[in-house]
Scaffold this active site. Structure first.
Site, PDB file in Angstrom:
ATOM      1  N   ASP A 108       0.864  -1.173   0.000  1.00 51.45           N
ATOM      2  CA  ASP A 108       0.000   0.000   0.000  1.00 51.45           C
ATOM      3  C   ASP A 108       0.907   1.231   0.000  1.00 51.45           C
ATOM      4  O   ASP A 108       2.077   1.152   0.391  1.00 51.45           O
ATOM      5  CB  ASP A 108      -0.885  -0.037   1.247  1.00 51.45           C
ATOM      6  CG  ASP A 108      -1.843   1.131   1.341  1.00 51.45           C
ATOM      7  OD1 ASP A 108      -2.254   1.653   0.287  1.00 51.45           O
ATOM      8  OD2 ASP A 108      -2.167   1.524   2.473  1.00 51.45           O
ATOM      9  N   ASP A 146      -1.860  -0.958   5.812  1.00 48.96           N
ATOM     10  CA  ASP A 146      -2.210  -0.531   7.167  1.00 48.96           C
ATOM     11  C   ASP A 146      -3.706  -0.583   7.445  1.00 48.96           C
ATOM     12  O   ASP A 146      -4.137  -0.262   8.556  1.00 48.96           O
ATOM     13  CB  ASP A 146      -1.690   0.882   7.441  1.00 48.96           C
ATOM     14  CG  ASP A 146      -2.421   1.934   6.622  1.00 48.96           C
ATOM     15  OD1 ASP A 146      -2.667   1.695   5.420  1.00 48.96           O
ATOM     16  OD2 ASP A 146      -2.741   3.010   7.159  1.00 48.96           O
TER      17      ASP A 146
END
Length: 209
Positions: free
Chosen positions: A8, A173
């Site tokens: 990410d 996350d």
């Protein structure tokens, strides 16, 4: 054996400053910012621009209507870039190391044209390199037309990259994004925004730095 690593951007490669982003949009005149802006998946016109349903120009027009005054594209980008706290050099050096070791590196990000206008130019790392310099492939929500945690986003990446989820590590996350990745068979790491996640990744790869 892990052969592919999917990262990410916000909260992993780049440290996010949610409060600064809220302050910047509030300064433009946006009300109820906390209800409209999320750390992981946006909604309303914010989700629409990240999902590619509206263009950057259409976003500018819609936000101008919401705040009751004419905004520029630069105004919008400045507010979006409030999310960008820093890009820790340790993360970029670690990604370089992983590429040297032969891992196939992919970025899978919920993002928008305003953020990518910065990330895809040579100002990204402060050393004349763009985000593209660090990854083999980029999968960006506004280009693909879907956002995490939708499995469609993951499946498009899997099909186009021809990767085996059982041979893939996913670092994100967002807990909901991690859950979606696990359902598809990815090994996962879910670091806290801004944390040093390198040791966790190395442990999953079972290699020394």
């Amino acid at each position: 054996m892990i052969k592919n690593i999917v990262f990410d951007l916000g909260g992993v490669i780049m440290t996010i400053d949610q409060q600064e982003a809220l302050r910047r949009f509030e300064a433009l005149g946006l009300k109820n910012t906390e209800r409209q802006l999320d750390s992981y998946t946006q909604s309303g016109i914010f989700g629409a621009v990240e999902e590619g349903k509206i263009t950057a120009e259409q976003f500018r027009q819609e936000l101008s209507n919401m705040v009751g005054r004419t905004l520029t594209l630069d105004d919008c980008q400045y507010a979006w870039l409030g999310y960008r706290k820093e890009v820790p050099q340790r993360n970029l050096e670690f990604i370089k190391l992983l590429r040297q070791k032969g891992y196939h590196l992919i970025l899978l990000s919920n993002t928008n044209p305003f953020m990518m206008d910065w990330a895809l130019n040579n100002d990204f790392d402060g050393h004349g390199n763009s985000l593209c310099s660090y990854f083999d492939s980029l999968y960006l929500s506004y280009r693909i037309g879907v956002m995490k945690p939708s499995q469609t986003f993951f499946e498009k990446m899997i099909q186009q990259e021809r990767i085996n989820p059982q041979e893939t590590l996913f670092v994100d996350d967002g807990p909901k994004n991690i859950e979606a990745g696990q359902l598809l068979g990815f090994t996962t790491v879910c670091p806290v925004n801004g944390s040093d996640w390198r040791a966790e990744v190395l442990a999953q790869l079972n290699i020394d730095k």
